[in-house]
Design a protein around this motif. Structure first.
Motif, PDB file in Angstrom:
ATOM      1  N   GLY A   1       0.840  -1.214  -0.121  1.00  0.00           N
ATOM      2  CA  GLY A   1       0.003  -0.059   0.112  1.00  0.00           C
ATOM      3  C   GLY A   1       0.879   1.287   0.010  1.00  0.00           C
ATOM      4  O   GLY A   1       2.182   1.104   0.194  1.00  0.00           O
ATOM      5  N   LYS A   2       0.131   2.447  -0.428  1.00  0.00           N
ATOM      6  CA  LYS A   2       0.819   3.629  -0.180  1.00  0.00           C
ATOM      7  C   LYS A   2      -0.361   4.939   0.184  1.00  0.00           C
ATOM      8  O   LYS A   2      -1.294   4.672  -0.392  1.00  0.00           O
ATOM      9  N   LEU A   3       0.310   5.547   0.844  1.00  0.00           N
ATOM     10  CA  LEU A   3      -0.449   7.006   1.145  1.00  0.00           C
ATOM     11  C   LEU A   3       0.146   8.201   0.936  1.00  0.00           C
ATOM     12  O   LEU A   3       1.077   8.621   1.277  1.00  0.00           O
ATOM     13  N   PHE A   4      -0.758   8.844  -0.005  1.00  0.00           N
ATOM     14  CA  PHE A   4      -0.063  10.152  -0.454  1.00  0.00           C
ATOM     15  C   PHE A   4      -0.895  11.312   0.447  1.00  0.00           C
ATOM     16  O   PHE A   4      -2.325  11.362   0.448  1.00  0.00           O
ATOM     17  N   LEU A   5      -0.264  12.241   1.026  1.00  0.00           N
ATOM     18  CA  LEU A   5      -0.906  13.369   1.808  1.00  0.00           C
ATOM     19  C   LEU A   5      -0.619  14.438   1.002  1.00  0.00           C
ATOM     20  O   LEU A   5       0.191  15.105   0.975  1.00  0.00           O
TER      21      LEU A   5
ATOM     22  N   ASP B   1      -1.583  23.237   1.996  1.00  0.00           N
ATOM     23  CA  ASP B   1      -0.460  22.332   2.349  1.00  0.00           C
ATOM     24  C   ASP B   1      -0.708  21.258   3.295  1.00  0.00           C
ATOM     25  O   ASP B   1      -1.639  21.762   4.375  1.00  0.00           O
ATOM     26  N   SER B   2      -0.838  20.139   3.126  1.00  0.00           N
ATOM     27  CA  SER B   2      -1.272  18.940   3.763  1.00  0.00           C
ATOM     28  C   SER B   2      -0.743  19.212   5.491  1.00  0.00           C
ATOM     29  O   SER B   2      -1.214  18.984   6.434  1.00  0.00           O
ATOM     30  N   GLY B   3       0.402  19.938   5.469  1.00  0.00           N
ATOM     31  CA  GLY B   3       1.122  19.791   6.842  1.00  0.00           C
ATOM     32  C   GLY B   3       0.873  21.107   7.290  1.00  0.00           C
ATOM     33  O   GLY B   3       1.419  21.378   8.562  1.00  0.00           O
ATOM     34  N   VAL B   4       0.183  22.219   6.888  1.00  0.00           N
ATOM     35  CA  VAL B   4       0.031  23.407   7.519  1.00  0.00           C
ATOM     36  C   VAL B   4      -1.621  23.392   7.708  1.00  0.00           C
ATOM     37  O   VAL B   4      -2.160  23.783   6.827  1.00  0.00           O
ATOM     38  N   TYR B   5      -2.182  23.138   9.037  1.00  0.00           N
ATOM     39  CA  TYR B   5      -3.474  23.181   9.254  1.00  0.00           C
ATOM     40  C   TYR B   5      -4.228  22.178   8.351  1.00  0.00           C
ATOM     41  O   TYR B   5      -5.385  22.238   8.160  1.00  0.00           O
TER      42      TYR B   5
ATOM     43  N   THR C   1      -2.946  12.495  10.490  1.00  0.00           N
ATOM     44  CA  THR C   1      -2.787  11.145   9.794  1.00  0.00           C
ATOM     45  C   THR C   1      -1.294  10.601  10.516  1.00  0.00           C
ATOM     46  O   THR C   1      -1.742   9.354  10.728  1.00  0.00           O
ATOM     47  N   PHE C   2      -0.561  11.313  10.626  1.00  0.00           N
ATOM     48  CA  PHE C   2       0.868  10.654  11.200  1.00  0.00           C
ATOM     49  C   PHE C   2       0.466  10.137  12.576  1.00  0.00           C
ATOM     50  O   PHE C   2       0.857   9.070  13.257  1.00  0.00           O
ATOM     51  N   GLU C   3      -0.441  11.048  13.637  1.00  0.00           N
ATOM     52  CA  GLU C   3      -0.849  10.641  14.753  1.00  0.00           C
ATOM     53  C   GLU C   3      -1.778   9.146  14.715  1.00  0.00           C
ATOM     54  O   GLU C   3      -1.270   8.351  15.568  1.00  0.00           O
TER      55      GLU C   3
ATOM     56  N   THR D   1       5.457   2.205  11.341  1.00  0.00           N
ATOM     57  CA  THR D   1       6.647   3.215  11.352  1.00  0.00           C
ATOM     58  C   THR D   1       7.139   3.247   9.849  1.00  0.00           C
ATOM     59  O   THR D   1       6.820   2.358   9.024  1.00  0.00           O
ATOM     60  N   PRO D   2       8.090   4.362   9.615  1.00  0.00           N
ATOM     61  CA  PRO D   2       8.570   4.534   7.963  1.00  0.00           C
ATOM     62  C   PRO D   2       9.285   3.367   7.790  1.00  0.00           C
ATOM     63  O   PRO D   2       9.522   3.031   6.341  1.00  0.00           O
ATOM     64  N   GLU D   3      10.074   2.442   8.701  1.00  0.00           N
ATOM     65  CA  GLU D   3      10.987   1.363   8.308  1.00  0.00           C
ATOM     66  C   GLU D   3      10.228   0.090   7.953  1.00  0.00           C
ATOM     67  O   GLU D   3      10.503  -0.543   7.107  1.00  0.00           O
ATOM     68  N   THR D   4       9.011   0.022   8.519  1.00  0.00           N
ATOM     69  CA  THR D   4       8.452  -1.210   8.446  1.00  0.00           C
ATOM     70  C   THR D   4       6.983  -1.231   7.901  1.00  0.00           C
ATOM     71  O   THR D   4       6.400  -2.139   7.394  1.00  0.00           O
ATOM     72  N   GLY D   5       6.509  -0.075   7.869  1.00  0.00           N
ATOM     73  CA  GLY D   5       5.048   0.205   7.227  1.00  0.00           C
ATOM     74  C   GLY D   5       5.120   0.480   5.641  1.00  0.00           C
ATOM     75  O   GLY D   5       6.095   0.557   5.151  1.00  0.00           O
ATOM     76  N   PHE D   6       3.877   0.661   5.384  1.00  0.00           N
ATOM     77  CA  PHE D   6       3.643   0.994   3.956  1.00  0.00           C
ATOM     78  C   PHE D   6       4.196   2.376   3.630  1.00  0.00           C
ATOM     79  O   PHE D   6       4.330   3.309   4.627  1.00  0.00           O
ATOM     80  N   ALA D   7       4.314   2.890   2.313  1.00  0.00           N
ATOM     81  CA  ALA D   7       5.118   3.950   2.169  1.00  0.00           C
ATOM     82  C   ALA D   7       4.173   5.142   2.331  1.00  0.00           C
ATOM     83  O   ALA D   7       2.691   4.970   2.062  1.00  0.00           O
ATOM     84  N   VAL D   8       4.467   6.165   2.964  1.00  0.00           N
ATOM     85  CA  VAL D   8       3.722   7.548   3.124  1.00  0.00           C
ATOM     86  C   VAL D   8       4.637   8.709   2.573  1.00  0.00           C
ATOM     87  O   VAL D   8       5.578   8.882   2.673  1.00  0.00           O
ATOM     88  N   GLU D   9       3.971   9.399   1.789  1.00  0.00           N
ATOM     89  CA  GLU D   9       4.363  10.443   1.136  1.00  0.00           C
ATOM     90  C   GLU D   9       3.673  11.756   1.247  1.00  0.00           C
ATOM     91  O   GLU D   9       2.576  11.861   0.906  1.00  0.00           O
ATOM     92  N   VAL D  10       4.511  12.831   1.922  1.00  0.00           N
ATOM     93  CA  VAL D  10       3.539  14.270   1.983  1.00  0.00           C
ATOM     94  C   VAL D  10       3.979  14.982   0.470  1.00  0.00           C
ATOM     95  O   VAL D  10       5.217  15.276   0.582  1.00  0.00           O
TER      96      VAL D  10
END
Length: 317
Positions: free
Chosen positions: A8-12, A88-92, A98-100, A108-117
């Motif tokens: 899987g992959k999650l784009f923010l 911007d997804s990271g500004v309000y 989503t990271f929470e 975790t970034p090492e073991t989980g699916f890819a997440v890209e902001v």
């Protein structure tokens, strides 16, 4: 041997102000690559021309937690998901929440699916572009929404920003039920700023219902303002020139702009003659005590005491 990443992959995704011409190429790629799009109904309408045969999940205001949880669950199941925010997804936006949710799920970034902001132009910069260059010097952003943040915390931040002479962008200034917060923000700023301080009100920047108004701090609370309005409050140096809001960067402290030369006592490429080293020398030569110096410069007494006690190497490095 390194374990392969889950599929899987999650784009923010941050859309910017909303128009296609202000969206990044990467945002477009993420939206078209996703098999599931999740977002507030308004934001999904802004990208309707990019939607193909993907699954589209729309929701309303106050449903952010549900959107974040669904996006994580679908990505965990192997889907490619684009969770969409305006600006911007990271500004309000949705990135922090989503990271929470991700961390709570054990990701975790090492073991989980890819997440890209995927970054986008936030309301702060979009609105500034429509009124000139109000953010050319130090600035801050404060949300007036007390749905998640206690009002005393917001009030302290407003007071600190006003006292420190930041240009300030106010997000979420007013809604149908929250009408007094902007009045209180105005009251706090007037404790530190001139009533004639320039203010820009930008509603729905770069969208069909865009509206721009220049006013003053004294007149702010009486203006037409809603949830889609961003309020830009100038600092002590901000000017209105030919209908544009401009905050000088400070070049005239060092340069003659007409002639291109440095002013007397200054040199190009070095700190101002009133910069850190000169100020340190001045306070160390002063006959005033720590408390007097702290009051003069409106700085903590502990900071002044540490400066006076520290060797030059510690201060400069």
């Amino acid at each position: 041997m390194t374990e392969p990443k889950p599929p899987g992959k999650l784009f923010l995704v941050g859309l910017g102000p909303g128009g296609g011409e202000h969206m990044t190429g990467r945002a477009r790629e993420a939206i078209t690559a996703a098999d599931t799009l999740i977002g507030h109904a308004t934001y999904l309408r802004l990208v309707a021309d990019l939607v193909g045969d993907q699954q589209v999940v729309k929701s309303g205001m106050t449903e952010e937690v549900e959107r974040a949880r669904l996006a994580v669950e679908l990505a965990q199941a192997g889907r490619t998901v684009a969770l969409i925010s305006s600006g911007d997804s990271g500004v309000y936006g949705m990135a922090g929440l989503t990271f929470e949710v991700l961390f709570q799920s054990g990701w975790t970034p090492e073991t989980g699916f890819a997440v890209e902001v995927v970054p986008g132009a936030t309301a702060l910069t979009s609105c500034a572009a429509l009124v000139g260059a109000p953010l050319s010097h130090d600035f801050c952003a404060i949300s007036l929404s007390d749905l998640l943040t206690p009002w005393p915390v917001i009030a302290r931040r407003l007071n600190a920003a006003a006292a420190a002479d930041f240009v300030c962008a106010l997000y979420n200034p007013k809604s149908g039920r929250r009408t007094r917060q902007l009045q209180e923000a105005q009251r706090l700023f007037l404790c530190h700023r001139r009533p004639e301080t320039p203010v820009a009100l930008v509603h729905a920047a770069f969208r069909a219902r865009q509206r721009v108004e220049l006013t003053t701090l004294a007149a702010l609370a009486g203006c037409e303002i809603g949830m889609l309005t961003t309020v830009l409050i100038g600092n002590s140096q901000t000017q209105v020139r030919h209908g544009l809001l401009i905050t000088p960067r400070g070049y005239t402290n060092k340069y003659d702009l007409a002639g291109g030369t440095t002013v007397a006592g200054e040199r190009a490429g070095t700190s101002l003659s009133s910069g850190l080293d000169a100020w340190l020398a001045a306070i160390r030569a002063s006959t005033e005590g720590v408390e007097q110096l702290a009051a003069r410069y409106q700085l903590p007494a502990r900071y002044i005491a540490e400066l006076l006690d520290a060797p030059d190497a510690d201060v400069r490095h």
